[in-house]
Design an enzyme around this catalytic site. Structure first.
Site, mmCIF file in Angstrom:
data_model
loop_
_atom_site.group_PDB
_atom_site.id
_atom_site.type_symbol
_atom_site.label_atom_id
_atom_site.label_comp_id
_atom_site.label_asym_id
_atom_site.label_seq_id
_atom_site.Cartn_x
_atom_site.Cartn_y
_atom_site.Cartn_z
ATOM 1 N N ALA A 2 0.824 -1.214 0.000
ATOM 2 C CA ALA A 2 0.000 0.000 0.000
ATOM 3 C C ALA A 2 0.858 1.264 0.000
ATOM 4 C CB ALA A 2 -0.923 -0.022 1.211
ATOM 5 N N HIS A 3 0.195 2.408 -0.045
ATOM 6 C CA HIS A 3 0.850 3.724 -0.116
ATOM 7 C C HIS A 3 1.732 3.975 1.102
ATOM 8 C CE1 HIS A 3 -2.996 4.265 1.999
ATOM 9 N NE2 HIS A 3 -2.364 5.167 2.714
ATOM 10 N N ASN A 4 2.888 4.557 0.826
ATOM 11 C CA ASN A 4 3.813 5.001 1.879
ATOM 12 C C ASN A 4 4.471 3.873 2.669
ATOM 13 O OD1 ASN A 4 1.577 7.398 1.760
ATOM 14 N ND2 ASN A 4 3.650 8.165 2.070
ATOM 15 N N SER A 19 1.511 2.861 5.095
ATOM 16 C CA SER A 19 2.453 3.531 6.001
ATOM 17 C C SER A 19 3.204 2.590 6.945
ATOM 18 C CB SER A 19 1.745 4.612 6.828
ATOM 19 O OG SER A 19 1.152 5.557 5.980
#
Lengths: 332, 332, 332
Positions: C230-232, C250
């Site tokens: 996922a993102h980050n 994250s």
């Protein structure tokens, strides 16, 4: 093809034997024939090493006494094997349209497909748009292949096979050797994928090719969407596997099994015929008896789960506190 | 369109009724109208059978007494149904570029897309490169469709919809009938996928079309990457489903639910509105009360898990040894 | 670029400060520089707010007293942020073939690829058929990119990287703000994906770009098929992640970790270096000590599981009945 001397140089091996021996390909120790190079990672396989037909074997020093053929002696056999696999990898170039050497019979090949060298496609098969079929692949008659599918590296596909859009057949296996710096070295997977007649494969499912031998999906198998089948897995006839399930490397699943959705199957296992496993379970040991199996945590209101979960992680302490021994418990 | 006589022949059915009746399509027993053929697999549905508007029904002999219309009598109703579905399947041929009958307004259609017959694409929509849109699909205004997407078989998509790259919309459902030799016979899924306004669909996610009716993703839904939505599933408005989750066939999920990542949802369930399910849980029963739910095994050091796991599989024996009955335990 | 006044108008904010200030881009509160707009959702970050270098900040009224720069005051900061992100989104148009501004060196680019503006591809790299590479992407030397791959929005890829067919790199993150009507508003993810040298990425795997900063896959990482990142997320050097695993937004995973197949990793966690997690486990808390971890329900015959499962959900009642307190249990 490479000489044993060249290969020894690549992996810094001590060569005991014939420097100019020509190695045509790699094979596992019990399948290897003359002209092939194999490897043995542990003394567990010393009998196979002694009896191998391989023309040469990668081994560590302590196994040399069991070796009756040419040897490449190295410190880390698996790492050397990983590095050598890349010598035997055929680099693929994708064709624009249908290669002149491909035999597509009366198949319908949709726009923007790339059909490689020596590909053979059977009668009445349909290939969807933007699908890529790599060199040496054979696809049988009356198959329906979806859009945006990738069929890689000399895959063999039977008749009446359906492959849904986005599926990837013949991707690299997830095999890596780790060096002493803890860096990973990929194994170039040289086996293929073999798919029997009447198999259905779901959307965005991936099937890895084998390391040296092939990954086998036998006839009548049903694979749902987003299923992962790793290298060297064998799925027996008429077995059905529901969506999001993953089967790790070298596991063999029997015939007529029904594996539910999002089941995780650990590698190097044997699952016998006629096994049913409920959705979300984990198969982390061999299953030798047909029947229905489950292993999931029941769903609870979150607040209840928080309390139950705490006690669950104390089960060992609870039985100790209550002075319960395994031998106190009747039956299994 | 086929006559009832032709259909009876295909599945070796005893035809009770009108041989030359023209069957236009298939429908489930409670939706069927004149000109349609339906099927009933169990006496549980005998009232629906008696009251159906279907022009003909596939049934087994014991249900014939409840049937007031033309009947195809067979031993295995579900298998016969599976075989008949293929008669009504429209074989798709992919277009090179944009079909002349497609209406793409001012949409930006990137290179190497295949846009089929009668496709309609709304204003200000963008279609990414190498995307395939099959015949009869409708895509609304202001949508953003990624690269390498497959939108199959007359899908309906609302306005302001985002579909990330690699997604497959409208793939075949995983419905199979098993014959007495334990071979699988696929059902040709004749329903479609209907996606409301303001829906986002993640990368490499797959949504299967319905068997006879449609799979519905209602407005405002958010689906993350690698999600699997099976045939005939209904996802209610403004529900969000995180990555790697799978929802099995015919399950209905309510409005404003938040389903965590890698949750497995078993088929034929009802999940009410405003349900939150934590990541990795398994939903294997209906959820009729809004709230937060969890069902996972807590993570432990592996050595601890080995001991706890053994005791866990002995919980029944432990309670027996301690002479604890369910009735001893207060509350639920 | 937009003025603060324009941005205030879009989200109906009270602007305290300079109406005509030009905002060049967005950044998180602790990274923001002059010319950037940031946001703070909770008083937990009041020190970062006071000390930010951002030229303007989106905040709610109660945080205004900690703000020393231009402010956009709104009721729902996260929702306003989500809406503003779309102003800064670069709309991509896919190129037909290789854009004239792309630098492909001697790379082999297969048929039907779309290679965008200012893309740079290193020596001896191979790009498979029907692969899409969006504007501003950099791919290093000696990489092997499969067929039907989507590499989106200015991804950076090192040398010797292998990306298998069907993978999607740089898809939108799953970040959404909910308004008071419980409708979701997507965040336009403005960060990118950065992939180090010697990374392998499996078939149909997806990696989301970051929200404002980047998603990082460090050198030597191995990702198997159907993995979701996922993102980050940050994946440390030489970590290997097996098939079907998902890592939520994250989360940071350390170096040399080995994460088994179908593991679910919850968002915003820290996993330290040298952690091994067995297949199918759930990581729902930080792991701060290297070692081997497991959390799965053992597989049982279904009938046994039904009984064990019932007792399991009564563990709290059982300990209550037996009058066992947590304090009775020795050790942890």
């Amino acid at each position: 093809m490479h000489t044993l001397g060249e290969i020894a140089k690549l992996v810094n091996a001590e060569l005991v034997g014939q420097n100019d021996l020509v190695i045509k390909s790699l094979a596992s120790i019990n399948c290897a024939k003359s002209g092939q190079l194999s490897y043995v990672v542990s003394s567990k396989y010393q009998d196979q090493l002694s009896n191998t037909q391989a023309s040469a074997v990668i081994i560590s020093q302590p196994l040399h006494k069991f070796c009756n053929t040419n040897a490449l002696i190295v410190d880390d056999v698996y790492l050397a094997f990983a590095q050598i696999t890349h010598l035997f990898k055929h680099k693929v170039v994708h064709t624009n349209g249908i290669h002149t050497s491909a035999d597509t019979n009366n198949a319908i090949v949709a726009p923007n497909c790339c059909i490689g060298e020596r590909v053979s496609i059977g009668c009445d098969t349909t290939i969807g748009a933007n699908t890529v079929v790599e060199d040496g692949t054979t696809i049988g008659a009356n198959c329906t292949i979806g859009a945006n599918v990738s069929i890689l590296q000399a895959t063999t596909i039977g008749n009446n096979v359906v492959i849904e859009s986005g599926a990837v057949i013949g991707s690299e296996g997830f095999g890596n050797a780790r060096d002493r710096h803890k860096h990973w070295h990929s194994i170039a997977h040289l086996g293929n994928v073999v798919i029997g007649n009447n198999v259905n494969i779901g959307a965005n499912t991936s099937i890895d090719r084998g390391t040296l031998e092939d990954t086998h999906i036998h006839q009548g198998v049903r694979l749902d969407n987003l299923v992962h089948i790793a290298h060297n897995v064998v799925i027996g006839e008429d077995t059905a596997i529901a969506a999001c399930t993953g089967v790790a490397g070298s596991t063999h699943i029997g015939k007529r099994c029904m594996i539910g959705g999002m089941v995780g199957v650990v590698g190097h296992l044997d699952i016998c015929d006629d096994v049913i496993v409920n959705a979300k379970s984990t198969i982390n040991k061999n299953i030798l008896t047909p029947g229905i199996y489950t292993g999931i945590m029941p769903l609870m209101p979150h607040k209840k789960w928080q309390i139950v979960g705490v006690w669950l992680t104390k089960l060992d302490k609870i039985t100790q506190y209550l002075n319960i021994k395994l031998t106190h418990l009747k039956g299994k």
